[in-house]
Design a protein around this motif. Structure first.
Motif, short mmCIF file in Angstrom:
data_model
loop_
_atom_site.label_atom_id
_atom_site.label_comp_id
_atom_site.label_asym_id
_atom_site.label_seq_id
_atom_site.Cartn_x
_atom_site.Cartn_y
_atom_site.Cartn_z
N PRO A 1 -5.03 -0.23 13.99
CA PRO A 1 -5.28 -0.89 12.70
C PRO A 1 -5.97 0.02 11.67
O PRO A 1 -5.66 -0.03 10.48
N LEU B 1 -1.38 2.84 4.72
CA LEU B 1 -1.08 1.89 3.65
C LEU B 1 -1.86 2.22 2.38
O LEU B 1 -1.31 2.17 1.27
N ALA B 2 -3.12 2.57 2.54
CA ALA B 2 -3.94 2.92 1.37
C ALA B 2 -3.36 4.15 0.67
O ALA B 2 -3.33 4.22 -0.56
N ALA C 1 -2.36 -4.51 -7.05
CA ALA C 1 -2.61 -4.89 -5.65
C ALA C 1 -3.47 -6.14 -5.58
O ALA C 1 -4.46 -6.26 -6.30
N ALA C 2 -3.09 -7.05 -4.69
CA ALA C 2 -3.86 -8.28 -4.52
C ALA C 2 -4.20 -8.44 -3.04
O ALA C 2 -4.44 -7.46 -2.34
N GLY C 3 -4.20 -9.66 -2.57
CA GLY C 3 -4.72 -9.96 -1.23
C GLY C 3 -4.10 -9.18 -0.09
O GLY C 3 -4.80 -8.71 0.79
N SER C 4 -2.78 -9.05 -0.07
CA SER C 4 -2.15 -8.40 1.08
C SER C 4 -2.59 -6.95 1.19
O SER C 4 -2.82 -6.45 2.30
N PHE C 5 -2.72 -6.27 0.06
CA PHE C 5 -3.15 -4.88 0.10
C PHE C 5 -4.66 -4.78 0.36
O PHE C 5 -5.12 -3.92 1.13
N ALA C 6 -5.43 -5.66 -0.24
CA ALA C 6 -6.88 -5.63 -0.04
C ALA C 6 -7.23 -5.83 1.43
O ALA C 6 -8.05 -5.09 2.00
N ASP C 7 -6.60 -6.81 2.07
CA ASP C 7 -6.87 -7.06 3.49
C ASP C 7 -6.33 -5.94 4.36
O ASP C 7 -6.98 -5.50 5.31
N GLY C 8 -5.10 -5.50 4.05
CA GLY C 8 -4.45 -4.50 4.88
C GLY C 8 -5.13 -3.15 4.84
O GLY C 8 -4.93 -2.33 5.73
N ARG D 1 -8.64 -2.86 4.17
CA ARG D 1 -10.10 -3.01 4.19
C ARG D 1 -10.77 -1.96 5.06
O ARG D 1 -11.69 -1.27 4.63
N VAL D 2 -10.30 -1.78 6.28
CA VAL D 2 -10.99 -0.84 7.17
C VAL D 2 -10.74 0.62 6.80
O VAL D 2 -11.41 1.50 7.35
N ALA D 3 -9.82 0.87 5.86
CA ALA D 3 -9.69 2.25 5.35
C ALA D 3 -10.93 2.64 4.55
O ALA D 3 -11.14 3.82 4.27
N GLY D 4 -11.77 1.68 4.21
CA GLY D 4 -13.01 1.97 3.52
C GLY D 4 -14.17 2.31 4.45
O GLY D 4 -15.28 2.60 4.00
N ILE E 1 2.51 -2.11 -2.71
CA ILE E 1 1.25 -2.84 -2.55
C ILE E 1 1.43 -4.30 -2.15
O ILE E 1 0.44 -4.98 -1.92
N VAL F 1 -1.50 -11.32 6.71
CA VAL F 1 -0.28 -11.76 6.03
C VAL F 1 0.93 -11.86 6.96
O VAL F 1 1.96 -12.38 6.55
N ARG G 1 -8.32 4.01 -0.73
CA ARG G 1 -9.08 2.75 -0.85
C ARG G 1 -10.14 2.86 -1.96
O ARG G 1 -10.37 1.89 -2.69
#
Lengths: 316, 316
Positions: free
Chosen positions: A186, A193-194, A210-217, A219-222, B182, B220, B274
């Motif tokens: 993951p 993805l990022a 970018a909205a929810g699908s990208f933000a969630d997908g 997140r851990v790249a941060g 995205i 998603v 990100r």
């Protein structure tokens, strides 16, 4: 209650020491630096930089020794165990299990070792970031390979329960493959993805949409890169298998999209996988008696973990 | 205020009709079924199943016509427009933009068309699921290719602002590539991750150990498959390019992991991506005067969108 000696008092070890003390155990630990030891002592805990003394005390008290040092410091730690407390009850809190078991077999072969992996953590590290509640509700994997000592197994499970965790038995190699698939992959897919979403420097159109699908997908790249690298690179061979699985599925999807344009197999498969994940959120707690033939008991424990169940705490 | 005729009153069209009416516009719409039309009328809206009558009224009133039917119903809708209101002011709310522009050019070539994509939605569909607030805070892409009519462009932007959205200008092909990266790719990577995590039926160990990174990375994948398929399969060629980009990055990572064991390029790249995404969360709103040379204005609008900025609403 068995005494606990925690080697390494960073985020995980420091939290474990606090949780064990809170449960009423005699517990002490070691730190790699004077600064950490002083901070822990100031907080009221028994922490020293003198590993040999801590281990000698563990041998005398027949304590459970918990290795909570980084993977890179494992070999040196095992050398001290083999020199000072060679036959101690031993577990660990490192996030890969085959590599640790192999190192123990080589460098501290007399230790009565049962692997552990409390699956908790935060983005922070160090003694100050820890707390006794870190493991509340987390899965705590306890390795269940043939030949392990069921008496030490019981020690590790009881420590995990005292820390508020669920006990999940698993073979060491199955554990490593599992965390590659649900934790390390993951992080890598989020990074890919990022990068794809960001595209070329100077073109922020996609990112701005970018909205929810990208933000969630993503997140851990941060997460801080050094944490991700330490975690993923330490589980290299299992991770390679998980990456190959993902590449195979993505390649098949690419072929379907290019030829028929159909994505149904990918999307339906993912939907079913997510449904199966949701069904594991409320695991059954099942009892297993630890007093039978050890290899039969360990096989039963592994089977329980494969079904997604957890071990029910036994009555004292 | 210009009147609005909304063709198709499902989730998106139904919400748009409500938002336009709330803003004080004269607004009417069409529905594919008597049931939907009756539900909308019962809620106090002017909705009919008679598309030709609705379009004749639009031609008479010089209304803005908004196509909000599914992509599969586009051709039939354009045929009616060309027959009844051939020169109408026309936009749409469909999630791909090149395919719609091509269809308009072929089937309703006299229409004064400017593409639109309000990037809002829920897991639900149909009239009953909609509401006038659906577009609040969402990005609303307005296509800005050379040759478009700036007067209609202004109509579409004003409608988007009244619905509470941010206006993001973009070339149709750049829009399709952006949403592939995205929105569509995130759904496919989530599906692949969910499948890899689930693994073989009957082995739930990995799923039972899954925590935040897996839960977020597969969220998603829980979307209804038919919604994902309609979205992704309609954007096939742009999506292929995004999938190839992801495959290339994943393959390079696989090579690095197998050879040196190093994942730094992947993880650092993802971290930077990100960070760049986070920096786009608070876009600049910049003013653009629409009264210069049309192709210069449209180029300026596209450039604004590429920078991740949004258009500042003009003073009435």
């Amino acid at each position: 209650m068995r005494a606990v000696c925690v080697l390494g008092t960073g985020l995980i070890g420091g939290s474990l020491l606090r949780a064990a003390a809170r449960a009423g155990r005699t517990a002490w630990g070691t730190a790699a630096s004077d600064t950490t030891a002083a901070a822990a002592v100031a907080d009221g805990f028994d922490v020293t930089t003198d590993t040999d003394t801590a281990l000698r005390r563990a041998a005398d008290a027949d304590a459970l020794v918990v290795i909570a040092v980084p993977l890179t410091a494992l070999e040196g730690t095992l050398a001290r165990i083999d020199a000072v407390a060679p036959q101690c009850r031993l577990t660990d809190a490192i996030s890969v299990k085959v590599a640790v078991a192999d190192a123990v077999a080589e460098l501290a072969p007399q230790a009565r070792y049962v692997g552990g992996h409390p699956m908790a953590g935060t983005a922070e590290s160090g003694w100050a970031a820890g707390g006794p509640d870190l493991f509340d509700g987390a899965a705590w994997v306890v390795t269940a390979d043939d030949g392990l000592d069921l008496d030490v197994w019981r020690d590790v499970a009881e420590l995990a329960w005292e820390c508020g965790s669920r006990v999940v038995p698993a073979a060491a190699d199955e554990h490593d493959m599992a965390v590659a698939r649900i934790s390390h992959l993951p992080h890598l897919l989020a990074a890919v993805l990022a990068s794809v979403g960001a595209g070329e420097q100077g073109d922020d159109l996609a990112l701005s949409l970018a909205a929810g699908s990208f933000a969630d997908g993503t997140r851990v790249a941060g997460t801080r890169p050094e944490l991700v690298l330490a975690m993923c690179e330490g589980n290299r061979s299992a991770l390679l298998a998980a990456v190959d699985d993902a590449l195979g599925r993505l390649g098949a999807m690419r072929g379907a999209l290019a030829s028929t344009g159909g994505l149904s197999a990918t999307v339906q498969g993912g939907y079913q996988g997510r449904q199966r994940w949701a069904a594991t959120r409320d695991p059954l707690a099942l009892g297993v008696a630890l007093d039978g033939d050890p290899d039969v008991v360990l096989a039963e424990l592994r089977e329980l973990g494969r079904r997604g169940d957890v071990l029910e705490p036994w009555k004292a």
